[in-house]
Design a protein around this motif. Structure first.
Motif, PDB file in Angstrom:
ATOM      1  N   GLU A 171      42.048  43.858  39.041  1.00 22.43           N
ATOM      2  CA  GLU A 171      42.800  42.784  39.419  1.00 22.43           C
ATOM      3  C   GLU A 171      42.330  41.471  39.635  1.00 22.43           C
ATOM      4  N   ASN A 172      41.071  41.519  39.136  1.00 20.72           N
ATOM      5  CA  ASN A 172      40.230  40.043  39.467  1.00 20.72           C
ATOM      6  C   ASN A 172      40.174  39.779  41.001  1.00 20.72           C
ATOM      7  N   THR A 173      40.240  40.615  41.910  1.00 14.47           N
ATOM      8  CA  THR A 173      40.141  40.442  43.354  1.00 14.47           C
ATOM      9  C   THR A 173      38.978  41.135  44.155  1.00 14.47           C
ATOM     10  N   MET A 174      38.501  40.201  45.162  1.00 18.12           N
ATOM     11  CA  MET A 174      37.423  40.568  46.030  1.00 18.12           C
ATOM     12  C   MET A 174      38.017  40.632  47.483  1.00 18.12           C
ATOM     13  N   TYR A 175      37.579  41.681  48.210  1.00 18.15           N
ATOM     14  CA  TYR A 175      38.210  41.726  49.331  1.00 18.15           C
ATOM     15  C   TYR A 175      36.994  41.592  50.588  1.00 18.15           C
TER      16      TYR A 175
END
Length: 121
Positions: free
Chosen positions: A75-79
């Motif tokens: 999802e090309n997402t960092m948290y």
């Protein structure tokens, strides 16, 4: 790659928040993604980083054990999961993309717009 940070807000001390940082296009495995924060009158402070390929992480001593960086490559997402928040965690939080395993803001070329986190006592 354009980065979009979100998830900030107002929370009481001891509470939790999860910040997200989404990339507009694919983030390659060679990238290093990081979180920084900045309070008024202070320099930008390193919080955590993650190597996109492999997921190796590094957290600053000030947040170790309370904050956790992670990513969802698909999802090309960092948290940034933030637990046990303290008033001194109040700041604008920024995500950034670079290629070096570095805690220095100058080594990061792409920055998100920042999201405000306010922790009340």
């Amino acid at each position: 790659v354009q980065l979009q940070a979100s998830g900030g807000g107002l929370v009481q001390a001891g509470g939790s928040l999860r910040l997200s940082c989404s990339g507009s296009s694919r983030i390659y495995s060679s990238a290093v993604m990081a979180w920084f924060r900045q309070s008024p009158g202070k320099e930008r402070e390193f919080i955590a980083l993650i190597r996109w390929g492999g997921g190796r992480t590094l957290h600053s001593e000030s947040v170790k054990g309370r904050f956790t960086i992670s990513r969802n490559s698909a999802e090309n997402t960092m948290y940034l999961q933030m637990n046990s928040l303290k008033p001194e965690d109040t700041a604008v939080y920024y995500c950034a993309r670079g290629t070096d395993w570095s805690e220095q803001p100058n080594d990061y070329r792409n920055w998100g717009q920042g999201t405000q986190v306010t922790v009340s006592s």
